[in-house]
Design a protein around this motif. Structure first.
Motif, PDB file in Angstrom:
ATOM      1  N   GLU A  70      14.964  10.559   9.041  1.00 45.92           N
ATOM      2  CA  GLU A  70      16.394  10.255   8.962  1.00 45.92           C
ATOM      3  C   GLU A  70      17.129  11.340   8.181  1.00 45.92           C
ATOM      4  N   ARG A  71      16.511  11.816   7.108  1.00 46.69           N
ATOM      5  CA  ARG A  71      17.105  12.865   6.282  1.00 46.69           C
ATOM      6  C   ARG A  71      17.377  14.123   7.119  1.00 46.69           C
ATOM      7  N   ARG A  72      16.384  14.527   7.895  1.00 47.11           N
ATOM      8  CA  ARG A  72      16.525  15.726   8.729  1.00 47.11           C
ATOM      9  C   ARG A  72      17.589  15.514   9.816  1.00 47.11           C
ATOM     10  N   GLU A  73      17.565  14.346  10.433  1.00 43.40           N
ATOM     11  CA  GLU A  73      18.521  14.051  11.506  1.00 43.40           C
ATOM     12  C   GLU A  73      19.963  14.064  10.996  1.00 43.40           C
ATOM     13  N   ARG A  74      20.205  13.386   9.887  1.00 45.32           N
ATOM     14  CA  ARG A  74      21.556  13.334   9.327  1.00 45.32           C
ATOM     15  C   ARG A  74      22.015  14.715   8.860  1.00 45.32           C
ATOM     16  N   SER A  75      21.101  15.461   8.254  1.00 43.12           N
ATOM     17  CA  SER A  75      21.435  16.801   7.763  1.00 43.12           C
ATOM     18  C   SER A  75      21.734  17.750   8.912  1.00 43.12           C
ATOM     19  N   MET A  76      20.918  17.700   9.951  1.00 44.79           N
ATOM     20  CA  MET A  76      21.169  18.562  11.117  1.00 44.79           C
ATOM     21  C   MET A  76      22.486  18.187  11.790  1.00 44.79           C
ATOM     22  N   ASN A  77      22.801  16.906  11.832  1.00 41.38           N
ATOM     23  CA  ASN A  77      24.076  16.458  12.393  1.00 41.38           C
ATOM     24  C   ASN A  77      25.233  17.104  11.633  1.00 41.38           C
ATOM     25  N   TRP A  78      25.167  17.115  10.310  1.00 41.83           N
ATOM     26  CA  TRP A  78      26.236  17.720   9.528  1.00 41.83           C
ATOM     27  C   TRP A  78      26.262  19.234   9.675  1.00 41.83           C
ATOM     28  N   LEU A  79      25.097  19.856   9.757  1.00 43.69           N
ATOM     29  CA  LEU A  79      25.079  21.310   9.966  1.00 43.69           C
ATOM     30  C   LEU A  79      25.711  21.660  11.314  1.00 43.69           C
ATOM     31  N   GLU A  80      25.406  20.889  12.344  1.00 43.12           N
ATOM     32  CA  GLU A  80      26.027  21.104  13.659  1.00 43.12           C
ATOM     33  C   GLU A  80      27.534  20.918  13.570  1.00 43.12           C
ATOM     34  N   ARG A  81      27.942  19.871  12.904  1.00 46.44           N
ATOM     35  CA  ARG A  81      29.362  19.572  12.761  1.00 46.44           C
ATOM     36  C   ARG A  81      30.110  20.700  12.044  1.00 46.44           C
ATOM     37  N   MET A  82      29.424  21.353  11.101  1.00 50.51           N
ATOM     38  CA  MET A  82      30.027  22.436  10.340  1.00 50.51           C
ATOM     39  C   MET A  82      29.811  23.797  11.009  1.00 50.51           C
ATOM     40  N   SER A 135      42.406  24.971   5.992  1.00 46.00           N
ATOM     41  CA  SER A 135      42.652  24.277   7.248  1.00 46.00           C
ATOM     42  C   SER A 135      41.438  23.436   7.655  1.00 46.00           C
ATOM     43  N   GLU A 136      40.253  24.001   7.546  1.00 50.94           N
ATOM     44  CA  GLU A 136      39.039  23.272   7.918  1.00 50.94           C
ATOM     45  C   GLU A 136      38.831  22.042   7.048  1.00 50.94           C
ATOM     46  N   ILE A 137      39.046  22.179   5.740  1.00 50.79           N
ATOM     47  CA  ILE A 137      38.867  21.048   4.825  1.00 50.79           C
ATOM     48  C   ILE A 137      39.895  19.966   5.114  1.00 50.79           C
ATOM     49  N   THR A 138      41.136  20.363   5.368  1.00 50.04           N
ATOM     50  CA  THR A 138      42.192  19.398   5.675  1.00 50.04           C
ATOM     51  C   THR A 138      41.876  18.638   6.965  1.00 50.04           C
ATOM     52  N   GLN A 139      41.436  19.342   7.996  1.00 45.76           N
ATOM     53  CA  GLN A 139      41.078  18.692   9.265  1.00 45.76           C
ATOM     54  C   GLN A 139      39.891  17.753   9.078  1.00 45.76           C
ATOM     55  N   LEU A 140      38.916  18.174   8.307  1.00 42.96           N
ATOM     56  CA  LEU A 140      37.740  17.355   8.061  1.00 42.96           C
ATOM     57  C   LEU A 140      38.117  16.056   7.345  1.00 42.96           C
ATOM     58  N   GLN A 141      38.985  16.164   6.362  1.00 41.54           N
ATOM     59  CA  GLN A 141      39.427  14.974   5.637  1.00 41.54           C
ATOM     60  C   GLN A 141      40.123  14.001   6.581  1.00 41.54           C
ATOM     61  N   LYS A 142      40.961  14.511   7.451  1.00 39.04           N
ATOM     62  CA  LYS A 142      41.678  13.646   8.403  1.00 39.04           C
ATOM     63  C   LYS A 142      40.711  12.987   9.380  1.00 39.04           C
ATOM     64  N   GLN A 143      39.709  13.724   9.843  1.00 42.72           N
ATOM     65  CA  GLN A 143      38.713  13.170  10.774  1.00 42.72           C
ATOM     66  C   GLN A 143      37.896  12.062  10.122  1.00 42.72           C
ATOM     67  N   LEU A 144      37.493  12.274   8.870  1.00 44.03           N
ATOM     68  CA  LEU A 144      36.631  11.310   8.183  1.00 44.03           C
ATOM     69  C   LEU A 144      37.403  10.118   7.644  1.00 44.03           C
ATOM     70  N   GLY A 145      38.642  10.342   7.279  1.00 41.76           N
ATOM     71  CA  GLY A 145      39.459   9.258   6.737  1.00 41.76           C
ATOM     72  C   GLY A 145      39.047   8.813   5.350  1.00 41.76           C
ATOM     73  N   ILE A 146      38.379   9.674   4.594  1.00 42.12           N
ATOM     74  CA  ILE A 146      38.015   9.337   3.221  1.00 42.12           C
ATOM     75  C   ILE A 146      38.873  10.153   2.268  1.00 42.12           C
ATOM     76  N   THR A 147      38.902   9.755   1.021  1.00 46.28           N
ATOM     77  CA  THR A 147      39.682  10.451   0.012  1.00 46.28           C
ATOM     78  C   THR A 147      38.964  11.713  -0.432  1.00 46.28           C
ATOM     79  N   PHE A 148      39.690  12.811  -0.450  1.00 49.98           N
ATOM     80  CA  PHE A 148      39.214  14.064  -1.029  1.00 49.98           C
ATOM     81  C   PHE A 148      40.052  14.280  -2.287  1.00 49.98           C
ATOM     82  N   ALA A 149      39.429  14.288  -3.445  1.00 45.35           N
ATOM     83  CA  ALA A 149      40.113  14.610  -4.699  1.00 45.35           C
ATOM     84  C   ALA A 149      39.856  16.088  -4.947  1.00 45.35           C
ATOM     85  N   TYR A 150      40.877  16.893  -4.792  1.00 47.58           N
ATOM     86  CA  TYR A 150      40.766  18.341  -4.759  1.00 47.58           C
ATOM     87  C   TYR A 150      41.424  18.931  -6.001  1.00 47.58           C
TER      88      TYR A 150
END
Length: 183
Positions: A70-82, A135-150
């Protein structure tokens, strides 16, 4: 990463209001850093130079005792996403500044947090890459819908990225509101 025995980080609870944030309540955390469910993307990124890109992203899940598959799968998913799937086996030193930044963000988000803390994550990047990553961080925050404290000392960066801005002085909030209202 050092393991500290004393409280280091302040945990803030954001109490929503119909027009946005109405109150921010903070308290010292006394738990070990790896037990907190609030990841932090550091100014210096704090990536492990002796680990591969994949192992860096897996780290938080490993500390939470997530199984290898599961660790590898979730991590690879995020690497692909990024956009870093092809870099999984690479050493951190082989990456550009922007690629390292995306690894640090993937490592923080792979744990599915409700809030992500970012401490001046773009300060070491050149001006062109800084704007692209904003721009990438802003788009990512909007896609995820979670709070980013920057956290940033760069006023234009704060106003370009934020939906709410808190101006602090001496650790106390002096003003809070939309970028338009604060400016």
């Amino acid at each position: 990463m050092a393991h500290h025995r004393r409280p280091l980080v302040t945990q803030c609870t954001i109490q929503p209001h119909r027009k946005g944030i109405s109150n921010v309540v903070c308290a010292l955390l006394e738990s070990e850093s790896q037990q907190r469910d609030t990841p932090l993307v550091w100014q210096n990124l704090a990536l492990f130079p002796h680990l591969s890109v994949l192992k860096n992203v897996e780290f938080g899940l490993k500390m939470r005792n997530v199984g290898g598959r599961e660790r590898r799968e979730r991590s690879m998913n995020w690497l692909e996403r990024m956009g870093l799937g092809d870099y999984a086996g690479r050493n951190i030193a082989q990456l550009s500044g922007g690629e390292r930044q995306r690894v640090a963000i993937a490592r923080a988000l792979v744990t599915d947090p409700e809030i992500l803390l970012l401490d001046e994550p773009l300060s070491a990047l050149d001006a062109h890459l800084r704007v692209r990553m904003q721009s990438e961080i802003t788009q990512l925050q909007k896609q995820l819908g979670i709070t980013f404290a920057y956290v940033t000392h760069n006023q234009s960066e704060a106003f370009a990225m934020a939906s709410r801005v808190a101006i602090m002085n001496g650790g106390l909030i002096q003003q809070i509101g939309s970028p338009r209202a604060v400016y």
